[in-house]
Design a protein around this motif. Structure first.
Motif, PDB file in Angstrom:
ATOM      1  N   ASN F  76       0.792  -1.153  -0.172  1.00  0.00           N
ATOM      2  CA  ASN F  76       0.084   0.172  -0.136  1.00  0.00           C
ATOM      3  C   ASN F  76       0.861   1.288  -0.002  1.00  0.00           C
ATOM      4  OD1 ASN F  76       0.964   0.021   2.592  1.00  0.00           O
ATOM      5  ND2 ASN F  76      -1.005   0.052   3.671  1.00  0.00           N
ATOM      6  N   GLY F  77       2.147   1.255  -0.151  1.00  0.00           N
ATOM      7  CA  GLY F  77       3.019   2.234  -0.103  1.00  0.00           C
ATOM      8  C   GLY F  77       3.469   2.821   1.111  1.00  0.00           C
ATOM      9  N   VAL F  78       2.675   2.608   2.173  1.00  0.00           N
ATOM     10  CA  VAL F  78       2.964   3.084   3.673  1.00  0.00           C
ATOM     11  C   VAL F  78       4.302   2.391   4.241  1.00  0.00           C
ATOM     12  CG1 VAL F  78       2.047   3.853   5.458  1.00  0.00           C
ATOM     13  CG2 VAL F  78       0.556   3.555   3.558  1.00  0.00           C
ATOM     14  N   PRO F  79       4.999   3.153   4.824  1.00  0.00           N
ATOM     15  CA  PRO F  79       6.166   2.543   5.350  1.00  0.00           C
ATOM     16  C   PRO F  79       6.195   2.386   6.900  1.00  0.00           C
ATOM     17  CG  PRO F  79       6.648   4.783   5.205  1.00  0.00           C
ATOM     18  CD  PRO F  79       5.366   4.684   4.531  1.00  0.00           C
ATOM     19  N   PHE F  80       6.664   1.294   7.159  1.00  0.00           N
ATOM     20  CA  PHE F  80       6.915   1.016   8.816  1.00  0.00           C
ATOM     21  C   PHE F  80       8.181   0.467   8.923  1.00  0.00           C
ATOM     22  CE2 PHE F  80       2.219   1.416   8.250  1.00  0.00           C
ATOM     23  CZ  PHE F  80       2.007   2.188   9.257  1.00  0.00           C
ATOM     24  N   LEU F  81       8.685   0.489  10.207  1.00  0.00           N
ATOM     25  CA  LEU F  81      10.011  -0.180  10.810  1.00  0.00           C
ATOM     26  C   LEU F  81       9.949  -1.738  11.011  1.00  0.00           C
ATOM     27  CD1 LEU F  81      11.240   2.783  13.038  1.00  0.00           C
ATOM     28  CD2 LEU F  81      11.401   2.440  10.295  1.00  0.00           C
ATOM     29  N   HIS F  82      10.785  -2.346  10.388  1.00  0.00           N
ATOM     30  CA  HIS F  82      10.698  -3.974  10.712  1.00  0.00           C
ATOM     31  C   HIS F  82      12.250  -4.228  11.561  1.00  0.00           C
ATOM     32  CE1 HIS F  82       7.117  -5.245   8.365  1.00  0.00           C
ATOM     33  NE2 HIS F  82       7.168  -3.834   8.266  1.00  0.00           N
ATOM     34  N   HIS F  83      12.061  -5.133  12.178  1.00  0.00           N
ATOM     35  CA  HIS F  83      13.580  -5.847  12.626  1.00  0.00           C
ATOM     36  C   HIS F  83      13.927  -6.897  11.758  1.00  0.00           C
ATOM     37  CE1 HIS F  83      15.737  -8.502  15.588  1.00  0.00           C
ATOM     38  NE2 HIS F  83      16.418  -7.399  15.173  1.00  0.00           N
ATOM     39  N   THR F  85      17.724  -9.588  11.081  1.00  0.00           N
ATOM     40  CA  THR F  85      18.885 -10.115  11.693  1.00  0.00           C
ATOM     41  C   THR F  85      19.795 -10.786  10.603  1.00  0.00           C
ATOM     42  OG1 THR F  85      17.799 -12.266  12.278  1.00  0.00           O
ATOM     43  CG2 THR F  85      18.050 -10.544  13.987  1.00  0.00           C
ATOM     44  N   SER F  86      21.087 -10.750  10.632  1.00  0.00           N
ATOM     45  CA  SER F  86      21.811 -11.513   9.712  1.00  0.00           C
ATOM     46  C   SER F  86      23.225 -11.909  10.251  1.00  0.00           C
ATOM     47  CB  SER F  86      22.428 -10.183   8.751  1.00  0.00           C
ATOM     48  OG  SER F  86      23.185 -10.791   7.760  1.00  0.00           O
ATOM     49  N   LYS F  87      23.968 -12.888  10.052  1.00  0.00           N
ATOM     50  CA  LYS F  87      25.301 -13.235  10.351  1.00  0.00           C
ATOM     51  C   LYS F  87      26.270 -12.363   9.977  1.00  0.00           C
ATOM     52  CE  LYS F  87      24.144 -17.621  12.231  1.00  0.00           C
ATOM     53  NZ  LYS F  87      23.976 -19.125  11.818  1.00  0.00           N
ATOM     54  N   ASP F  88      26.058 -12.108   8.433  1.00  0.00           N
ATOM     55  CA  ASP F  88      27.206 -11.595   7.862  1.00  0.00           C
ATOM     56  C   ASP F  88      26.746 -10.204   7.429  1.00  0.00           C
ATOM     57  OD1 ASP F  88      25.280 -11.816   5.749  1.00  0.00           O
ATOM     58  OD2 ASP F  88      26.492 -13.343   4.630  1.00  0.00           O
ATOM     59  N   GLY F  89      25.874  -9.349   7.532  1.00  0.00           N
ATOM     60  CA  GLY F  89      25.620  -8.331   7.020  1.00  0.00           C
ATOM     61  C   GLY F  89      25.011  -8.227   5.714  1.00  0.00           C
ATOM     62  N   LEU F  90      24.840  -9.205   5.200  1.00  0.00           N
ATOM     63  CA  LEU F  90      24.465  -9.394   3.844  1.00  0.00           C
ATOM     64  C   LEU F  90      23.134 -10.249   3.497  1.00  0.00           C
ATOM     65  CD1 LEU F  90      28.167 -10.293   2.320  1.00  0.00           C
ATOM     66  CD2 LEU F  90      26.998  -7.891   2.124  1.00  0.00           C
ATOM     67  N   LYS F  91      23.039 -11.107   4.112  1.00  0.00           N
ATOM     68  CA  LYS F  91      21.784 -12.123   4.006  1.00  0.00           C
ATOM     69  C   LYS F  91      21.043 -11.868   5.249  1.00  0.00           C
ATOM     70  CE  LYS F  91      23.867 -15.827   1.250  1.00  0.00           C
ATOM     71  NZ  LYS F  91      25.247 -15.587   1.778  1.00  0.00           N
ATOM     72  N   TRP F  92      19.896 -11.418   5.140  1.00  0.00           N
ATOM     73  CA  TRP F  92      19.075 -10.875   6.063  1.00  0.00           C
ATOM     74  C   TRP F  92      17.817 -11.598   6.191  1.00  0.00           C
ATOM     75  CZ3 TRP F  92      20.497  -7.218   9.635  1.00  0.00           C
ATOM     76  CH2 TRP F  92      21.343  -6.483   9.202  1.00  0.00           C
ATOM     77  N   SER F  93      17.342 -11.721   7.349  1.00  0.00           N
ATOM     78  CA  SER F  93      16.224 -12.071   7.895  1.00  0.00           C
ATOM     79  C   SER F  93      15.210 -11.267   8.548  1.00  0.00           C
ATOM     80  CB  SER F  93      16.195 -13.326   8.736  1.00  0.00           C
ATOM     81  OG  SER F  93      15.075 -13.656   9.514  1.00  0.00           O
ATOM     82  N   ILE F  94      14.108 -10.769   7.765  1.00  0.00           N
ATOM     83  CA  ILE F  94      13.482  -9.499   8.184  1.00  0.00           C
ATOM     84  C   ILE F  94      12.052 -10.024   8.685  1.00  0.00           C
ATOM     85  CG2 ILE F  94      12.583  -7.351   7.510  1.00  0.00           C
ATOM     86  CD1 ILE F  94      14.854  -7.190   5.475  1.00  0.00           C
ATOM     87  N   GLU F  95      11.642  -9.443   9.688  1.00  0.00           N
ATOM     88  CA  GLU F  95      10.284  -9.928  10.263  1.00  0.00           C
ATOM     89  C   GLU F  95       9.138  -9.138   9.619  1.00  0.00           C
ATOM     90  OE1 GLU F  95      10.301  -8.930  14.719  1.00  0.00           O
ATOM     91  OE2 GLU F  95      12.089  -9.896  14.538  1.00  0.00           O
ATOM     92  N   PRO F  96       8.213 -10.113   9.414  1.00  0.00           N
ATOM     93  CA  PRO F  96       7.228  -9.422   8.625  1.00  0.00           C
ATOM     94  C   PRO F  96       5.964  -8.315   9.080  1.00  0.00           C
ATOM     95  CG  PRO F  96       6.697 -11.806   9.069  1.00  0.00           C
ATOM     96  CD  PRO F  96       8.084 -11.379   9.792  1.00  0.00           C
ATOM     97  N   LYS F  97       6.230  -8.340  10.425  1.00  0.00           N
ATOM     98  CA  LYS F  97       5.523  -7.210  11.225  1.00  0.00           C
ATOM     99  C   LYS F  97       6.527  -6.208  11.611  1.00  0.00           C
ATOM    100  CE  LYS F  97       1.314  -9.834  12.367  1.00  0.00           C
ATOM    101  NZ  LYS F  97       0.319 -10.138  13.267  1.00  0.00           N
ATOM    102  N   PRO F  98       5.684  -5.013  11.524  1.00  0.00           N
ATOM    103  CA  PRO F  98       6.582  -3.926  12.263  1.00  0.00           C
ATOM    104  C   PRO F  98       7.021  -3.971  13.707  1.00  0.00           C
ATOM    105  CG  PRO F  98       4.690  -2.958  10.995  1.00  0.00           C
ATOM    106  CD  PRO F  98       4.618  -4.592  11.344  1.00  0.00           C
ATOM    107  N   ILE F  99       7.900  -3.456  14.083  1.00  0.00           N
ATOM    108  CA  ILE F  99       8.421  -3.601  15.317  1.00  0.00           C
ATOM    109  C   ILE F  99       7.219  -2.787  16.414  1.00  0.00           C
ATOM    110  CG2 ILE F  99      10.761  -3.519  15.332  1.00  0.00           C
ATOM    111  CD1 ILE F  99      10.835  -0.605  15.934  1.00  0.00           C
ATOM    112  N   SER F 100       7.127  -3.234  17.541  1.00  0.00           N
ATOM    113  CA  SER F 100       5.894  -2.929  18.712  1.00  0.00           C
ATOM    114  C   SER F 100       6.810  -2.169  19.426  1.00  0.00           C
ATOM    115  CB  SER F 100       5.287  -4.099  19.311  1.00  0.00           C
ATOM    116  OG  SER F 100       4.512  -3.639  20.248  1.00  0.00           O
ATOM    117  N   VAL F 101       6.592  -0.634  19.472  1.00  0.00           N
ATOM    118  CA  VAL F 101       6.972   0.255  20.424  1.00  0.00           C
ATOM    119  C   VAL F 101       6.017   0.381  21.643  1.00  0.00           C
ATOM    120  CG1 VAL F 101       7.788   2.860  20.703  1.00  0.00           C
ATOM    121  CG2 VAL F 101       8.384   1.456  18.711  1.00  0.00           C
TER     122      VAL F 101
END
Lengths: 337, 337, 337, 337, 337, 337
Positions: F76-83, F85-101
């Motif tokens: 929908n074009g709306v940006p949110f922040l997601h967390h 992690t990566s071992k090497d800074g190159l291959k990333w695993s990103i959570e599908p839900k925004p962080i909860s503040v």
């Protein structure tokens, strides 16, 4: 009884007596919530050599008379703040040189421009808030105890900000300031925010207080006017609202009532304007159709309120009301709650 | 004889007698095609409590007196339509509440805003056209036979449209309406179109009638004013034309003559304005320098024409001419044909 | 002694005597560097049938009386140049038809529009400079010796240019012209340049003379006014400066002193305006808040200077000063050198 | 079960079989609701001499093959409508001359420009809707039964309007058309309206169907794409939505489901886009980052849907989905109801 | 035979032989009037340390090889003119420092920026025209005979001007220059004018040669490209035309034929573009979709023409045609006469 | 030795070793101060279902691997922040839900949008700064110690502000933050300011650090990139600078060196960019021509620096340099001091 009709006639003004408040009784047959001083403008054009226009300015009672910090636009069109005194709040003596603000080292500061001052007394010190050109248009703060020496406090915010107005007392350890985030030109938007500080230097905890619109008279932007007036019912805020027409903007005056403890809560807000440009000195001048309130005097025993306002960015004018009259009107024309 | 000099003094106004038409004789020495009522404005500011300004409004003769649908901008700056009555077309009694328009189910409709009404009588029914805020600025139509109950007819067009004005009689089975496609703000362009309908609901067969410019007084945009006036020579159309200056727009009044059978044909069109802002009530107000005609009364036997116009988006004013005077002037100042 | 305070009272006007210069003595108590003619406006609205407004116009002494080239905006809003004569510079007779400018083949030229003329006498010939609509807004030049026949000289520059003003004498073999590069609309910028020519046809050697700002009264743009006035101290230039407000532009009059030999050198320049819109005829009209000087008359023996200026793009007005008064003021309010 | 998760897998496409529908099976591992034709673009640049780009265009099945009305921008950049034919919907033969539309008198009409056609079959007649430059940008309608002769029907609306799309069947006696009121330039706003007509000539009864935003991908404006597709669940509407970035606009494709009987009711609407510019032919061209759907083919027995879209205002491209896939996705990504 | 179809195959190029003109034969099957060099871009990005992009630049034959004046945008984004040499017009050696232009006193001048040079040889001297930032964007002129020392000639015009291009021979005593009046930003308009001078210093006698539009490919603005090429049929002018899209401007190349004696007369003008952005190096870069021709080489015996153009404000590219091919195409696609 | 040539090769990175810093050695023959990762982009489009683009994002080393806070624009074009992690800074695993503040009451907060995060570690706590849509675009701050739970700290400033970046250590009792006052749209201006706070809640003592321009590559606006990197020579700041072209904005990366004790003092600043859009993933995407650095990793022993940057508002990319290489380059290309 709904807020739209609630009786407010017992509202009391805080603050002491000001028997020599500038005053004219309500004209017979008046149906308006405020009425103009019939000898307006109080300060005319070209008031002293070198001054072109004196308008959007602030007045406070001091030592039995009145002192003011005046926006004076010179012949070159650049505004600076000047100090003036008056016995009756009507006839003014204004100094031809701008006030000298000293920095922490006691050195006189240089300013690119200064405009639209408010003066607020808190615990015996007068604070001047103005739109300060050093490092962008933002809210400059200086203090004085005697209107002779002025100390620099801070630029409260990052640019771009205008219409910063302190509350006249602290909330616990905090100073509160109303203000309007702006842009770097003739901002076509603007809402009133509340910001907080412990030391008048670092500011945060920003909250949105009131948005412009949807009423057309205040559809473009709004900005706080005089320092909020403490009453038993809440903080009485006079503010300006701006209408957009195909021939420019029209600045009118409205009023709101903010919660005494949490002034980010709006208790009442006028559906329409209190005063809109109609008098010749409001409609003709360098910026036609502008009413811009910057200062208010109050006399608690009588409930009298005198509001100083800039007219057409050219003159200083005065209008009157009483807290009863105003609160009644506001209750009847309230669009909140 | 070319159209530029053709004699038009035998032009006859259609319509009946209106002996009580508001009227002042032409001032001695007058050289202008129309002259102002010397007691202008007819309706001043703050006409009733809650009303700020009453201007761009429509008046028709009804039951021996005059009825009007008035644009009333409240203190909040939002305009709605109010009904008013007058015996002489000069002193008005205006209702403090907007007219109530009922939908097909008889339910009172809610409007976001309503402005710049025209009233046109066709076959015994009065049709009100106005700029309607429900679903964008476009042309709302309602009808009444008695100025007591008002029935919703339609939004004639898609947004964005302004200055919709019906012709006061049908063309065969069709209603005809002049109108001006606009945009969603202070439109900086605008031409007059003609649209047709069998039922006042579905509209089509759109034609361009007159474009703005190239004359500077009408260089930005034009819009139909009062309902076209039937004469033996054609439909007489008063319209507004808009000049762009570095300090905003100037609205003046011009005139055109449209073909009786095919009003998309322009027979004559004034090269310059008929009336341009000069009087204090036209030059000073919320929108300085605006003359905006919305209604005309005629008295066929004498050829008298009285035009109501909004002044400075603040007042209702009146000016006069006769069909002879006007047609002579138009013939001499014609730029068409 | 710094330039800010240098004595200028011995400055002499070049040029001869003009005993019948329009004149009013300085009002008692005057503190301003120039004072208005108390019977302003000199030329009112609708001066002859077909004329709407006569303003920004130029006047020169000729044959014992005064001749002028006037900007006349017709009822259609389109401006053209008309010739007028007067015995006293106050009461004018203006021809209802525009002047006829002949091309090299002696054929009358057609113009789309002509505005803001200046008239400069050089070696016995009068040169008219104006903003010419043929091939864009740029500076048209025509010449006359008798105000009866006018010869086309050239469009001095490529579009877009306005406010072209010749110096009243040659510099060696060269004509010099001040001018302001512009854009194709209500230009929001503008500085004064100097350009040079041997034949009034080909122009080059362009130099920047003065930039707009930083003073706010002239922050948007500036433009040369009347032909520079030769004095013993330098070329005295009246010019207009433009302020931007949220309700449009304000045109005021300032002054500068240019080097006699190299007028691209600015010797003095007023820090503030000389005259700013205040009179009703300056503040109300088609373009409120405009003072636009286009012509000056001088009487060397007395030092008198009379400046004609357009007011509110609606009227022609007059103001007065003396070379001593002005040079004193300029020296005190000088921001250059 | 809420609309957000409702099962839609039993949705049936109305309309008959189209066994030769252009088609590619869903790529393995696809997670997107639609997939691109892997030989895109279907129509490349400079397709025939004189043609620069062929894009935003409409295709329908006819006589066992496919016919199309194509937007062809010539080397001069001006678009007109051309007819083309294809056996498989992939390889096209397009006529080098625009279609000839005849008026009521059988005379070939002249057009200033024509763009973004849709073709809709209603009761055996093909109606072409396009953005028509005659009398402003608005919706032109023509009809054909054979793609050989074309009859002018009407300009449906007043200017300014774009993206007019008829429904492929009548609602009682009425034709329905989706459309988007616009302005006279690169409109920075735009919502989808529904208008109704008995004869395709007079239009009214306008309703707002869907507004742009608040999702950012469609935050600026939206517009109907192919003719709505009848399904058992409602009218399936592919539409374009426009995002604003600091480097221009991005056009993506979304989908909505409208009520079968009252298509002004939106039953479902995709929260995000279906397809957004990613492929080289979508990102590079005269207008980078544009996906603009104009036509869809369906095969009821298989549920296959092929959508033609303009890419980068330069190419014609094709993408595929099935009604099941799409309705499932829409149900999961629905933001309405 | 009308001009639309006139045979132009006998058109001869003036000028001598240039056997080593960079060249590639027309590709087989080519249907376009010009074809790209297949090893484009000729000059890539980051050509020497400190150079970011080298594009809009001019090349001339000199001493058996080629010399060029190149627009080099440094890493800071500011463009200056650099000199370069090449044996074949394809491989270039470019100096890392800008050329040093000496004023009349032999002093090296400082420039704020310099861009879009053309080099024109007249009577044995090379004149460089460029957009010069000293005193606004206008046309700077310098001369050289050896590409070692460069003499300042003049700023030809007042600001704002761009795309000044001298004719390669004098007309009697006069130099002629094509140019485009502009504004102070990304000008959204622009027509080609002709100006004349006896000394390259003072310029006048300005005439409008060609206006932008109405064809959409050149609807926003146009500007002269390489120096006009003398042919037996007239001056062949390559120029750029600019299309406006919702995602920015597209610059294409067109051609016109100007009268040999009076080049303000346009004999032929292409209805569509000759070349429009399609190649990757034209569509991707700092300013996508720009083709900007600045120089042309010709070989009279063969009729070969090689045009250097800036691509995407990032690269220097080359395309080819022959005078026969081009004149044939122009005759068939002519929209003038 | 002047600052322009001063040797900087002994500059040491503060901070510890990061042996697993993502890294590629400088390509042979490289002449650029930074070089791209040859497997860019690190994070491609549509990284997980529902994600459209992941770009302008921040990465920090944590627990032997890398953690990141990513800007994820949904379909929908709306940006949110997601967390992630990566071992090497190159291959990333990103959570599908925004962080909860969580707010002070431990309640999960709702956000209208969140974008352009930076992560800064101060005294063992990670602070996230981002552009926060709640109460206007301004700088939101949250903290985490484990990337599992996130605590709301404050909106640091009033709207409108973007690109807020904390320094990674305190200055006495104060936190320092770089930031850029903005407006409410695609801000066409922007300078870097420094603001101070004792508690991350109330902010003041604002100073202007660096203004945009005059170099063209950063002529429109500038904004801080990754958290300033402490070195023995000063704070190394990567920042973005923006060029204006007729087809939009170009974002490049530059560098500056700020005083260690008073980072409002600029010791060095690159005259040109470090990296400008050239790679396909930088030039093509939703916003072509954008390089937007948001995070940097350093390895003190080797002097290696890896910078993460958003590319074309579509991808996450990586480039490399060493502190020696960079400081040498900066010293040679320094325009300050």
């Amino acid at each position: 009884m709904s807020s739209k009709t609630k009786k407010s006639s017992f509202t009391k003004l805080a603050g002491g007596a000001l028997p020599n408040i500038p005053w004219q009784d309500e004209p017979r047959g008046n149906t308006e919530p405020v009425w103009r001083y019939d000898a307006n403008p109080v300060i005319g054009r070209r008031f002293f050599p070198g001054a072109d226009r004196i308008y959007n300015s602030a007045v406070v009672p001091f030592k039995g008379g009145f002192h003011g910090i005046f926006r004076v636009d010179g012949r070159n069109g650049v505004p600076f703040l000047h100090h003036g005194t008056s016995k009756d709040g009507l006839k003014w003596s204004i100094e031809p040189k701008p006030i000298s603000v000293k920095d922490a080292q006691g050195k006189a500061m240089k300013f690119t421009y200064q405009y639209d001052p408010r003066v607020i007394k808190i615990d015996g010190t007068f604070y001047i808030n103005w739109c300060n050109g050093n490092v962008g248009p933002t809210i400059g703060i200086a203090s004085t105890k005697d209107f002779k020496s002025y100390k620099w406090v801070s630029n409260a915010f990052l640019p771009f900000n205008r219409n910063g107005v302190l509350f006249p007392k602290k909330f616990g350890k905090d100073f509160y300031m109303l203000n309007r985030p702006s842009d770097n030109a003739h901002t076509r938007f603007g809402d009133i925010y509340l910001s907080k500080s412990r030391d008048l230097v670092d500011w945060g905890r920003h909250e949105l207080v009131m948005k412009a619109g949807p009423a057309w008279w205040e559809g473009v932007k709004i900005g706080a006017g005089p320092a909020p007036i403490e009453t038993s019912a809440g903080w009485l805020l006079f503010y300006h609202g701006v209408l957009s027409t195909c021939n420019g903007l029209v600045y009118s005056m409205g009023a709101a009532l903010l919660d005494l403890k949490d002034p980010a809560k709006v208790l009442m807000r006028s559906d329409g304007y209190l005063l809109t440009p109609e008098a010749p000195y409001e409609c003709r001048g360098i910026v036609p159709n502008v009413i811009f309130p910057c200062a208010a005097l109050t006399d608690a025993p009588t409930g009298r309120i005198a509001v100083y306002y800039g007219a057409a960015d050219t003159y200083t004018a005065l209008c009157f009301t009483t807290v009863d009259k105003l609160m009644d009107w506001l209750a009847k024309n309230n669009r909140v709650g």
